[in-house]
Design a protein around this motif. Structure first.
Motif, PDB file in Angstrom:
ATOM      1  N   GLU A 181      32.004  41.260  44.789  1.00 18.47           N
ATOM      2  CA  GLU A 181      33.146  42.065  44.981  1.00 18.47           C
ATOM      3  C   GLU A 181      33.160  43.268  44.027  1.00 18.47           C
ATOM      4  N   LEU A 182      32.643  43.166  42.730  1.00 21.29           N
ATOM      5  CA  LEU A 182      32.560  44.262  41.986  1.00 21.29           C
ATOM      6  C   LEU A 182      31.708  45.720  42.680  1.00 21.29           C
ATOM      7  N   ALA A 183      30.552  45.100  43.261  1.00 25.08           N
ATOM      8  CA  ALA A 183      29.737  46.018  43.929  1.00 25.08           C
ATOM      9  C   ALA A 183      30.593  46.826  44.841  1.00 25.08           C
ATOM     10  N   ARG A 184      31.333  46.175  45.420  1.00 27.23           N
ATOM     11  CA  ARG A 184      31.987  46.742  46.473  1.00 27.23           C
ATOM     12  C   ARG A 184      33.182  47.785  46.054  1.00 27.23           C
ATOM     13  N   ARG A 185      33.948  47.310  44.905  1.00 21.63           N
ATOM     14  CA  ARG A 185      35.057  47.972  44.277  1.00 21.63           C
ATOM     15  C   ARG A 185      34.634  49.108  43.489  1.00 21.63           C
ATOM     16  N   PHE A 186      33.640  48.996  42.746  1.00 19.30           N
ATOM     17  CA  PHE A 186      32.910  49.822  41.925  1.00 19.30           C
ATOM     18  C   PHE A 186      31.552  50.514  42.240  1.00 19.30           C
ATOM     19  N   ASP A 187      31.494  51.075  43.739  1.00 20.72           N
ATOM     20  CA  ASP A 187      29.995  51.420  44.028  1.00 20.72           C
ATOM     21  C   ASP A 187      29.454  52.471  42.967  1.00 20.72           C
ATOM     22  N   GLY A 188      28.140  52.043  42.567  1.00 26.47           N
ATOM     23  CA  GLY A 188      27.308  52.802  41.839  1.00 26.47           C
ATOM     24  C   GLY A 188      27.621  52.183  40.515  1.00 26.47           C
ATOM     25  N   VAL A 189      28.326  51.439  39.916  1.00 25.54           N
ATOM     26  CA  VAL A 189      28.699  50.846  38.614  1.00 25.54           C
ATOM     27  C   VAL A 189      27.471  49.657  38.570  1.00 25.54           C
ATOM     28  N   LEU A 190      27.515  48.753  39.531  1.00 27.56           N
ATOM     29  CA  LEU A 190      26.562  47.627  39.363  1.00 27.56           C
ATOM     30  C   LEU A 190      25.562  47.751  40.509  1.00 27.56           C
ATOM     31  N   PRO A 191      24.533  46.810  40.333  1.00 25.81           N
ATOM     32  CA  PRO A 191      23.565  46.837  41.548  1.00 25.81           C
ATOM     33  C   PRO A 191      24.331  46.531  42.748  1.00 25.81           C
ATOM     34  N   GLU A 243      30.575  51.241  29.082  1.00 33.82           N
ATOM     35  CA  GLU A 243      31.716  51.707  30.082  1.00 33.82           C
ATOM     36  C   GLU A 243      32.093  50.649  30.759  1.00 33.82           C
ATOM     37  N   LEU A 244      31.075  49.676  31.074  1.00 31.60           N
ATOM     38  CA  LEU A 244      31.485  48.719  32.238  1.00 31.60           C
ATOM     39  C   LEU A 244      32.158  47.444  31.657  1.00 31.60           C
ATOM     40  N   VAL A 245      31.989  47.241  30.296  1.00 33.18           N
ATOM     41  CA  VAL A 245      32.932  46.324  29.929  1.00 33.18           C
ATOM     42  C   VAL A 245      34.322  46.289  30.342  1.00 33.18           C
ATOM     43  N   GLU A 250      39.261  43.741  33.226  1.00 37.43           N
ATOM     44  CA  GLU A 250      40.360  44.084  33.889  1.00 37.43           C
ATOM     45  C   GLU A 250      40.118  43.130  35.510  1.00 37.43           C
ATOM     46  N   PHE A 251      39.078  43.135  35.830  1.00 38.68           N
ATOM     47  CA  PHE A 251      39.143  42.284  37.225  1.00 38.68           C
ATOM     48  C   PHE A 251      38.988  40.864  36.959  1.00 38.68           C
ATOM     49  N   GLY A 252      38.487  40.451  35.747  1.00 38.53           N
ATOM     50  CA  GLY A 252      38.706  39.249  35.209  1.00 38.53           C
ATOM     51  C   GLY A 252      40.175  38.591  35.441  1.00 38.53           C
TER      52      GLY A 252
END
Length: 339
Positions: free
Chosen positions: A248-258, A324-326, A331-333
Motif C-alpha cells: 500500500e505504501l509503495a502505491r500511495r507514496f511512489d518513490g518513497v519505498l521500494p 523523512e519517512l518515519v 500516519e499510515f499506521g
C-alpha cells in the motif's frame, strides 16, 4: 570485486579464520563487496578463486540490545534449509568479535534477483509479474504452515502474549533510538495497545516479509527468502500485515519505498489478502490492526537507522532521507488501526 577490504570487513583476518574453520582452506586471497539496498544488517559477497559466500554482520555504530542477533538468523536458516521454504544454506557462525569486529555468519551464495523497482520487474510482463506476486503469498503460507518444533525451532519464540510483548519491545526500541520528536508515534503506540487483538494459532514468522527480501530466479521461482533477523514464533498475521503495508505504501507514496509492487500485473492488496486467507484458512478480518502495527514497527526501525546516520554509523547512500519517512509510516499506521 576488489581485494581491498570494504568497511566492516577485515579480509586478512577473515581468511585466516575461514582457513581454520572450514573443511578446506580458501583458494587464494579473498575479495568482497557490500550488497546495496540493506538498511540494517550489513551483507557482503565474499569469494576466493573457487567459492562464493554471503556474509552477514551487524551494522556499524549504534546497535540496539535485542537486535542484530547473528546466531538467531543462523539457527533459523539451518532449520528451514530442508523444508519447502527456500533459504540459503548456512555455512559458518562466528560469534568471536575479534575476527572482523562483530559476530557474523557465512551462508551459501544463491543466484537470483531482488526486485526493488517497478521498471525492472515490469520487464517480465504482466502475466509473469502477477505469478510472482501469487508465489510470494504462497511462500508465506508455506512458512506459516510449518511446525516450529518439528523443524528444530522449539523455544525459538514465546507465542503466549506475543503481540503485547512485541508492542512493549518496540516501544523500548523507540526509546533507545530517540533523538528528536516524531509527531504521533506515541499516540499510535497507545492506540495499538488499547485495541490488541486475539492472535490465531502461532507460527514461525519472518518479521520483514516483502518482495525485495526474496530472490527470484530466471524461471520466476523464488530461490531464497532472505533477512531473517526479525524472525520468531508468534502471530502469523504480523507478516501479512507487513506485506500489505509495503504494498500500500509503495502505491500511495511512489518513490518513497521500494516500488516493485507498482509494476503492471502485480496483485493488488485485496487479491494478496484473499489468496492468503483462502490458502491458509486464517481469519483476516482484523488485518487493519496488523497493518498499523507493521507501520509502527518500521517507523521504529527507520528511526533507529536515522539515529545511526546522524552519528556517522551508516554505510552507503540514501540514509539522509530515512528520517523523512518515519512520519509517513506513523500516519499510515494510525489510519490503518482506525480502519
Amino acid at each position: 570485486m576488489t581485494t581491498a577490504a570494504p568497511p566492516g570487513l577485515d579480509l586478512e583476518r577473515l581468511r585466516a579464520h575461514l582457513d581454520a574453520a572450514l573443511p578446506a582452506p580458501t583458494a587464494g586471497p579473498l575479495a568482497a563487496r557490500r550488497f546495496e539496498g540493506g538498511r540494517s544488517n550489513l551483507t557482503y559477497l565474499v569469494e576466493d578463486a573457487a567459492s562464493r559466500w554471503v556474509l552477514r554482520r551487524p551494522p556499524l555504530g549504534h546497535v540496539l540490545a535485542t537486535a542484530h542477533d547473528m546466531a538467531r538468523e543462523y539457527r533459523v536458516l539451518g532449520a528451514l534449509a530442508p523444508t519447502a521454504v527456500p533459504v540459503p544454506e548456512p555455512v559458518l557462525l562466528v560469534e568471536d568479535e575479534t575476527v572482523i569486529g562483530a559476530p557474523f555468519y557465512l551462508m551459501e551464495y544463491v543466484e537470483g534477483v531482488a526486485h526493488r523497482d517497478a521498471k525492472t520487474l515490469a520487464a517480465l510482463g504482466e502475466q509473469r509479474v502477477h505469478g510472482l506476486g501469487v508465489r510470494l503469498v504462497d511462500t508465506l503460507v508455506a512458512l506459516h504452515a510449518l511446525d516450529p518444533e518439528a523443524v528444530g525451532l522449539a523455544g525459538f519464540g514465546r507465542p503466549d502474549g506475543f503481540l503485547e510483548r512485541q508492542l512493549r519491545r518496540w516501544g523500548k526500541q523507540l526509546e533507545a533510538s530517540r533523538s528528536r520528536e516524531v509527531p504521533g508515534v506515541d499516540e499510535l503506540h497507545r492506540r495499538l495497545a488499547d485495541t490488541l487483538p486475539d492472535s490465531p494459532a502461532p507460527a514461525l514468522v519472518h518479521g520483514d516479509y516483502r518482495l525485495d527480501n526474496v530472490l527470484v530466479g530466471p524461471d520466476d521461482r523464488i530461490t531464497a527468502v532472505l533477512d531473517w533477523e526479525m524472525s520468531t514464533v508468534g502471530d502469523p498475521l504480523t507478516d501479512l500485515g507487513l506485506l500489505v503495508m509495503y504494498t500500500e505504501l509503495a502505491r500511495r507514496f511512489d518513490g518513497v519505498l521500494p516500488g516493485a509492487a507498482l509494476a503492471p500485473g502485480f496483485p493488488d492488496t485485496a487479491e494478496l489478502v484473499r489468496r492468503y486467507a483462502e490458502s491458509s484458512g486464517r481469519d483476516v478480518s482484523g488485518l487493519g490492526w496488523y497493518v498499523g502495527f507493521a507501520s509502527f514497527k518500521l517507523a521504529v526501525v527507520l528511526e533507529g537507522i536515522h539515529f545511526r546516520y546522524t552519528r556517522g554509523g551508516t554505510l552507503g547512500a540514501g540514509f539522509d532521507r530515512v528520517g523523512e519517512l518515519v512520519p509517513l509510516f506513523v500516519e499510515f499506521g494510525r489510519t490503518s488501526v482506525e480502519g
